[in-house]
Design an enzyme around this catalytic site. Structure first.
Site, PDB file in Angstrom:
ATOM      1  N   ASP A 288     -13.743   0.374  10.227  1.00  0.00           N
ATOM      2  CA  ASP A 288     -12.699   0.838   9.303  1.00  0.00           C
ATOM      3  C   ASP A 288     -12.119   2.176   9.719  1.00  0.00           C
ATOM      4  O   ASP A 288     -10.913   2.312   9.892  1.00  0.00           O
ATOM      5  CB  ASP A 288     -13.272   0.976   7.879  1.00  0.00           C
ATOM      6  CG  ASP A 288     -13.370  -0.350   7.170  1.00  0.00           C
ATOM      7  OD1 ASP A 288     -13.360  -1.387   7.861  1.00  0.00           O
ATOM      8  OD2 ASP A 288     -13.466  -0.349   5.938  1.00  0.00           O
TER       9      ASP A 288
ATOM     10  N   GLY B 298     -11.484   0.069  -3.355  1.00  0.00           N
ATOM     11  CA  GLY B 298     -12.617  -0.846  -3.376  1.00  0.00           C
ATOM     12  C   GLY B 298     -12.298  -2.331  -3.366  1.00  0.00           C
ATOM     13  O   GLY B 298     -13.049  -3.127  -3.924  1.00  0.00           O
TER      14      GLY B 298
ATOM     15  N   SER C  27      -9.877   1.614   1.721  1.00  0.00           N
ATOM     16  CA  SER C  27      -9.587   2.812   0.916  1.00  0.00           C
ATOM     17  C   SER C  27     -10.557   3.951   1.226  1.00  0.00           C
ATOM     18  O   SER C  27     -10.153   5.114   1.258  1.00  0.00           O
ATOM     19  CB  SER C  27      -9.618   2.484  -0.581  1.00  0.00           C
ATOM     20  OG  SER C  27     -10.860   1.902  -0.927  1.00  0.00           O
TER      21      SER C  27
ATOM     22  N   ALA D 129      -9.563   5.450   4.610  1.00  0.00           N
ATOM     23  CA  ALA D 129      -8.298   6.185   4.480  1.00  0.00           C
ATOM     24  C   ALA D 129      -8.529   7.473   3.702  1.00  0.00           C
ATOM     25  O   ALA D 129      -7.955   8.523   4.025  1.00  0.00           O
ATOM     26  CB  ALA D 129      -7.249   5.321   3.785  1.00  0.00           C
TER      27      ALA D 129
END
Ligand code: MEV
Length: 312
Positions: free
Chosen positions: A151, A102, A107, A110
């Site tokens: 992302d 965060g 994250s 991933a």
């Protein structure tokens, strides 16, 4: 199904264009060397998910025994199991790695890609690249509501990409002659990405002409940044990081901690530094081709977490 299965995924950094991307300008993001790994093994009490490195003392999530504190993680895990068409199998997934939760380093993307890859390995059938992106989007939506796709596309692809919403194609590869040496530092975030984006929208609605000029300047900086990246010109890249950071500051998304991190990094020898991601705390990135340990040390001495890495 195998007895032990594994998947991995890198984190990501936005090199240019965060926030402006929400208003249709280009952004550039790249995969980090640092990331997360997931391993899956049989577990009679499963589905279970263990994340030793996140939370105060690690997280253990059992879908059969819900814990409110980890509700979003449990829903995301359930979404990944559904995407893998595994039902609720007797499996335990352990997620490990060096990516903090965060702070804007990808994250959640991933997390999505690493556990999907491990589950695909566990069931003995890989996702196609398109299936993986679709499944990762579903898992990310649990955390973000309306992710742009930047992302998880960068995290699944592993390279460096230019992204522009509503452009055709939305993603184009940025070809790096060599990996880019960065130092990444981070601290706690002040509010969520959603809050920071909403705050900027309110300021922009009050002064649209001024903010649109800032977004246009960020777009120019991103295009110049792509040229510097493709030329492997670290000095130009650093200067453009500084410019992009100043523009983000003008947009009101940099807090005192971001300012301290970029200042410490520059004073310790970085060629340039900027916040990355939503801002108001979270992460900063600095271009550091030489003596990265000095910059990492200065940031840690100032009370921040930091590591040296390479992107692309
Ligand atoms: C957050 O990582 C990046 C922002 O541009 C938001 C978004 O693109 O959705 C701030």
């Amino acid at each position: 199904m195998s007895n032990l299965a594994a998947g991995a995924a890198p984190g990501k950094v936005i090199l240019f264009g965060e926030h402006a991307v929400v208003y249709g300008r280009p952004a550039v993001a790249a995969a980090l060397e640092h990331g997360l790994g997931a391993s899956a093994e049989p577990d009679d009490e499963g589905p279970t998910l263990r994340i030793p490195g996140w939370g105060k003392s690690g997280m253990v999530v059992r879908l059969a025994a819900p814990n409110k504190a980890f509700d979003a993680i449990a829903r995301a895990y359930a979404a990944a199991l559904d995407a893998a068409e595994l039902g609720r199998p007797p499996v335990c997934l352990t997620l490990d790695g060096e990516l903090p939760l965060g702070v804007g380093l990808g994250s959640s993307a991933a997390f999505a890609v690493a556990i999907l890859r491990a589950l695909a390995d566990f069931r003995g059938r890989p996702f196609s690249p398109a299936e993986l992106l679709e499944a990762a989007a579903t898992v990310e939506t649990v955390f973000h509501g309306t992710p742009s796709g930047l992302d998880h596309t960068v995290v699944a692809d592993g390279g460096c990409l230019r992204f522009q919403k509503d452009a055709e194609p939305a993603f184009t590869p940025v070809k790096l002659p060599a990996p880019v040496p960065l130092v990444v530092a981070w601290t706690l975030r002040q509010g969520s990405t959603r809050d920071v984006v909403a705050g900027l929208r309110a300021r922009r609605d009050a002064h649209p002409a001024a903010y649109d000029r800032l977004f246009d300047l960020m777009a120019q900086t991103a295009e110049a940044g792509i040229a510097a990246l493709e030329a492997g010109d670290h000095a130009a890249l650093g200067a453009l990081f500084d410019i992009n950071h100043g523009l983000l500051n003008a947009c009101g998304v940099s807090n005192l901690e971001n300012e301290r991190m970029v200042r410490v990094a520059r004073d310790a020898g970085a060629l340039g530094a900027k916040l990355t991601g939503a801002g108001m705390g979270g992460a900063v990135i600095a271009v550091v081709p030489e003596r990265p340990a000095r910059v990492v040390g200065a940031l840690r001495d100032a009370g921040f977490s930091a590591f040296a890495t390479r992107v692309g």
